[in-house]
Motif scaffolding. Structure first.
Motif, PDB file in Angstrom:
ATOM      1  N   ALA A 172       0.831  -1.207   0.000  1.00 43.40           N
ATOM      2  CA  ALA A 172       0.000   0.000   0.000  1.00 43.40           C
ATOM      3  C   ALA A 172       0.867   1.259   0.000  1.00 43.40           C
ATOM      4  CB  ALA A 172      -0.923  -0.011   1.219  1.00 43.40           C
ATOM      5  N   ARG A 173       1.921   1.256   0.814  1.00 41.45           N
ATOM      6  CA  ARG A 173       2.826   2.416   0.858  1.00 41.45           C
ATOM      7  C   ARG A 173       3.587   2.569  -0.463  1.00 41.45           C
ATOM      8  NH1 ARG A 173       6.608   2.089   5.935  1.00 41.45           N
ATOM      9  NH2 ARG A 173       7.234   4.146   5.143  1.00 41.45           N
ATOM     10  N   ALA A 174       3.924   1.447  -1.097  1.00 43.06           N
ATOM     11  CA  ALA A 174       4.611   1.510  -2.396  1.00 43.06           C
ATOM     12  C   ALA A 174       3.698   2.135  -3.456  1.00 43.06           C
ATOM     13  CB  ALA A 174       5.055   0.121  -2.824  1.00 43.06           C
ATOM     14  N   GLN A 175       2.392   1.806  -3.407  1.00 40.96           N
ATOM     15  CA  GLN A 175       1.443   2.440  -4.329  1.00 40.96           C
ATOM     16  C   GLN A 175       1.480   3.959  -4.147  1.00 40.96           C
ATOM     17  OE1 GLN A 175      -0.378   1.407  -6.801  1.00 40.96           O
ATOM     18  NE2 GLN A 175      -1.359  -0.566  -6.425  1.00 40.96           N
ATOM     19  N   GLU A 176       1.471   4.403  -2.906  1.00 41.38           N
ATOM     20  CA  GLU A 176       1.465   5.842  -2.649  1.00 41.38           C
ATOM     21  C   GLU A 176       2.794   6.495  -3.012  1.00 41.38           C
ATOM     22  OE1 GLU A 176      -1.298   7.786  -2.022  1.00 41.38           O
ATOM     23  OE2 GLU A 176      -1.908   5.812  -2.747  1.00 41.38           O
ATOM     24  N   TRP A 177       3.887   5.763  -2.855  1.00 37.23           N
ATOM     25  CA  TRP A 177       5.178   6.291  -3.289  1.00 37.23           C
ATOM     26  C   TRP A 177       5.157   6.536  -4.790  1.00 37.23           C
ATOM     27  CZ3 TRP A 177       9.180   4.828  -6.570  1.00 37.23           C
ATOM     28  CH2 TRP A 177      10.405   5.493  -6.398  1.00 37.23           C
ATOM     29  N   LEU A 178       4.582   5.623  -5.541  1.00 37.47           N
ATOM     30  CA  LEU A 178       4.475   5.787  -6.995  1.00 37.47           C
ATOM     31  C   LEU A 178       3.587   6.972  -7.352  1.00 37.47           C
ATOM     32  CD1 LEU A 178       4.096   2.064  -8.129  1.00 37.47           C
ATOM     33  CD2 LEU A 178       6.075   3.545  -8.495  1.00 37.47           C
ATOM     34  N   SER A 185       3.249   9.712  -5.735  1.00 36.67           N
ATOM     35  CA  SER A 185       3.791  11.009  -5.313  1.00 36.67           C
ATOM     36  C   SER A 185       5.227  11.272  -5.766  1.00 36.67           C
ATOM     37  CB  SER A 185       3.736  11.110  -3.781  1.00 36.67           C
ATOM     38  OG  SER A 185       4.524  10.086  -3.181  1.00 36.67           O
ATOM     39  N   THR A 186       5.807  10.335  -6.501  1.00 40.13           N
ATOM     40  CA  THR A 186       7.217  10.461  -6.885  1.00 40.13           C
ATOM     41  C   THR A 186       7.349  10.799  -8.371  1.00 40.13           C
ATOM     42  OG1 THR A 186       7.829   8.846  -5.190  1.00 40.13           O
ATOM     43  CG2 THR A 186       9.444   9.254  -6.934  1.00 40.13           C
ATOM     44  N   PRO A 187       8.219  11.730  -8.730  1.00 43.63           N
ATOM     45  CA  PRO A 187       8.423  12.064 -10.151  1.00 43.63           C
ATOM     46  C   PRO A 187       8.838  10.837 -10.959  1.00 43.63           C
ATOM     47  CG  PRO A 187       9.448  13.711  -8.747  1.00 43.63           C
ATOM     48  CD  PRO A 187       9.013  12.588  -7.845  1.00 43.63           C
ATOM     49  N   LYS A 188       8.391  10.805 -12.203  1.00 38.24           N
ATOM     50  CA  LYS A 188       8.604   9.635 -13.049  1.00 38.24           C
ATOM     51  C   LYS A 188      10.082   9.299 -13.214  1.00 38.24           C
ATOM     52  CE  LYS A 188       7.439   7.740 -17.601  1.00 38.24           C
ATOM     53  NZ  LYS A 188       6.740   7.965 -18.889  1.00 38.24           N
ATOM     54  N   GLU A 189      10.938  10.300 -13.371  1.00 34.33           N
ATOM     55  CA  GLU A 189      12.360  10.014 -13.594  1.00 34.33           C
ATOM     56  C   GLU A 189      12.971   9.308 -12.377  1.00 34.33           C
ATOM     57  OE1 GLU A 189      11.990  14.437 -12.460  1.00 34.33           O
ATOM     58  OE2 GLU A 189      10.969  12.994 -13.789  1.00 34.33           O
ATOM     59  N   GLN A 190      12.501   9.654 -11.180  1.00 33.65           N
ATOM     60  CA  GLN A 190      12.990   8.983  -9.971  1.00 33.65           C
ATOM     61  C   GLN A 190      12.482   7.542  -9.896  1.00 33.65           C
ATOM     62  OE1 GLN A 190      12.526  11.182  -6.273  1.00 33.65           O
ATOM     63  NE2 GLN A 190      12.772  13.139  -7.334  1.00 33.65           N
ATOM     64  N   ILE A 191      11.241   7.334 -10.321  1.00 34.90           N
ATOM     65  CA  ILE A 191      10.678   5.981 -10.343  1.00 34.90           C
ATOM     66  C   ILE A 191      11.480   5.091 -11.294  1.00 34.90           C
ATOM     67  CG2 ILE A 191       8.667   4.597 -11.011  1.00 34.90           C
ATOM     68  CD1 ILE A 191       6.913   6.971 -10.161  1.00 34.90           C
ATOM     69  N   ILE A 192      11.759   5.615 -12.481  1.00 30.73           N
ATOM     70  CA  ILE A 192      12.510   4.848 -13.483  1.00 30.73           C
ATOM     71  C   ILE A 192      13.904   4.501 -12.960  1.00 30.73           C
ATOM     72  CG2 ILE A 192      13.611   5.011 -15.753  1.00 30.73           C
ATOM     73  CD1 ILE A 192      11.102   6.622 -16.645  1.00 30.73           C
ATOM     74  N   ALA A 193      14.572   5.479 -12.364  1.00 33.16           N
ATOM     75  CA  ALA A 193      15.922   5.246 -11.828  1.00 33.16           C
ATOM     76  C   ALA A 193      15.892   4.178 -10.733  1.00 33.16           C
ATOM     77  CB  ALA A 193      16.497   6.549 -11.280  1.00 33.16           C
ATOM     78  N   ARG A 194      14.877   4.229  -9.880  1.00 36.34           N
ATOM     79  CA  ARG A 194      14.766   3.248  -8.800  1.00 36.34           C
ATOM     80  C   ARG A 194      14.541   1.850  -9.361  1.00 36.34           C
ATOM     81  NH1 ARG A 194      14.784   4.655  -3.022  1.00 36.34           N
ATOM     82  NH2 ARG A 194      14.982   2.609  -2.077  1.00 36.34           N
ATOM     83  N   MET A 195      13.665   1.731 -10.348  1.00 36.08           N
ATOM     84  CA  MET A 195      13.369   0.426 -10.925  1.00 36.08           C
ATOM     85  C   MET A 195      14.572  -0.152 -11.666  1.00 36.08           C
ATOM     86  SD  MET A 195       9.427   0.781 -12.198  1.00 36.08           S
ATOM     87  CE  MET A 195       8.090   0.748 -10.991  1.00 36.08           C
ATOM     88  N   GLU A 196      15.302   0.692 -12.364  1.00 36.37           N
ATOM     89  CA  GLU A 196      16.514   0.217 -13.035  1.00 36.37           C
ATOM     90  C   GLU A 196      17.539  -0.271 -12.018  1.00 36.37           C
ATOM     91  OE1 GLU A 196      16.513   2.786 -17.183  1.00 36.37           O
ATOM     92  OE2 GLU A 196      17.560   3.598 -15.433  1.00 36.37           O
ATOM     93  N   SER A 197      17.626   0.436 -10.899  1.00 44.41           N
ATOM     94  CA  SER A 197      18.539   0.028  -9.829  1.00 44.41           C
ATOM     95  C   SER A 197      18.135  -1.326  -9.240  1.00 44.41           C
ATOM     96  CB  SER A 197      18.550   1.097  -8.729  1.00 44.41           C
ATOM     97  OG  SER A 197      19.244   0.641  -7.588  1.00 44.41           O
ATOM     98  N   ILE A 198      16.829  -1.546  -9.061  1.00 41.16           N
ATOM     99  CA  ILE A 198      16.337  -2.818  -8.515  1.00 41.16           C
ATOM    100  C   ILE A 198      16.685  -3.969  -9.453  1.00 41.16           C
ATOM    101  CG2 ILE A 198      14.237  -4.135  -7.978  1.00 41.16           C
ATOM    102  CD1 ILE A 198      13.032  -1.464  -6.970  1.00 41.16           C
TER     103      ILE A 198
END
Length: 342
Positions: free
Chosen positions: A252-258, A260-273
């Motif tokens: 649930a918290r991950a949904q809310e992080w998505l 409220s977080t800018p797309k470029e930060q989301i992409i960078a995080r997913m690439e890192s994972i």
């Protein structure tokens, strides 16, 4: 009731997904073993993509829980099959399939929304730009790629054809071909199939390459909606309530992080994972990220997420009227956002 061996659990689930719903008694899934302390959650996921639980773990939202990856998954029905058999501890699937499974007496509980369809993230049925296919009747005799039998894509295309006047016999003449979603675009461009289903990241990539057009999308039939949920077995939840609570809270918290977080930060995080998990995957899809399609705060579930699929199955005479109480199909018990208005 006698506990079913894994083989029969799998056979029953396969029959439920592939055919009509069997109305029967509740089925226990596994022998209880209260002495076993569970700290890991086994799961399956799609290559080249990052799931909500994986994101939650990377963000530190799962506490001491470790995610134990057991392999790739082709679609929701397969994920539910492994859940019922006790081979994984949570599974994401289309809510229409979840309804079928629950109606059959298999005691799974949707605990938090996993994906949906909206203007950015939806399911589209695409053809090549010069294809003669433009209407429902043009689907007759054509090959349509779906990710799995009995899942979201099959349900949507059959509903679309039915709504546009095709008979059951004509619908059966539409050939469904099972392909991994990541392979559908190339199969369409090679002429191996006539219609491909693109969603989210895969849709954005196909549109960037050009030469394709949609015939219809699921949001044209239903509007924006939550389409799927993460489910757990009821016996597992009862044996591990704190673990289940931590999992739901984290997702649930991950949904809310998505949200409220800018797309470029989301992409960078997913690439890192993807880099850190070292599964020999490509990251080419991640820049096309479009969201989960879930607008409900924290993935909180509601009756409307399940009611249309119950109604459709009743209309198809695959469920008896009033066989299921929609409000008892799912649980928001562990979702910290459940008290908020969605």
């Amino acid at each position: 009731m006698k506990i079913l061996p894994k083989f029969w659990q799998k056979a029953l689930l396969a029959a439920v997904i592939g055919a009509s719903v069997v109305a029967g008694c509740s089925t226990q899934q596994l022998e209880k073993n209260p002495a076993a302390a569970v700290t890991n959650l086994r799961y399956q996921s799609y290559p080249g993509l990052v799931s909500l639980p994986e994101l939650a773990q990377d963000l530190g939202y799962l506490g001491k829980i470790k995610l134990d990856y057991v392999g790739t998954v082709q679609g929701g029905p397969q994920d539910l099959l492994t859940l019922v058999a006790g081979d994984v501890d949570f599974a994401s699937a289309f809510n229409g399939v979840v309804v079928k499974v629950i109606a059959a007496g298999l005691d799974v509980v949707p605990v938090v929304a996993s994906y949906g369809s909206d203007a950015e993230m939806n399911v589209g049925f695409y053809v090549l730009e010069n294809s003669p296919i433009r209407s429902a009747r043009d689907f007759i005799g054509k090959k349509v790629a779906v990710n799995a039998f009995g899942a979201h894509y099959e349900f949507i295309v059959k509903d679309y054809l039915l709504r546009h006047g095709l008979s059951e016999k004509e619908i059966r003449e539409v050939e469904l071909i099972v392909l991994p979603p990541i392979s559908a675009e190339q199969a369409l461009r090679n002429g191996q199939i006539d219609i491909a289903v693109f969603s989210g990241i895969l849709e954005k990539r196909a549109l960037k390459s050009g030469g394709v057009r949609p015939v219809f999308k699921d949001i044209e039939l239903y509007g924006p909606f939550t389409a799927g949920s993460y489910s757990m077995r009821r016996d597992f939840i009862e044996q591990n309530p704190e673990l289940a609570k931590t999992f739901v809270n984290g997702v649930a918290r991950a949904q809310e992080w998505l949200h409220s977080t800018p797309k470029e930060q989301i992409i960078a995080r997913m690439e890192s994972i993807i880099d850190k998990r070292q599964r020999n995957e490509t990251k080419v899809l991640i820049p096309f990220y479009t969201g989960t399609g879930v607008h409900a705060v924290g993935g909180v579930q509601k009756d409307q997420d399940f009611a249309p699929w119950v109604k459709a199955l009743v209309q198809e005479q695959k469920l008896k009227p009033h066989q299921l109480n929609v409000s008892t199909l799912y649980s928001n018990e562990f979702n910290p956002y459940a008290a908020q208005k969605n």
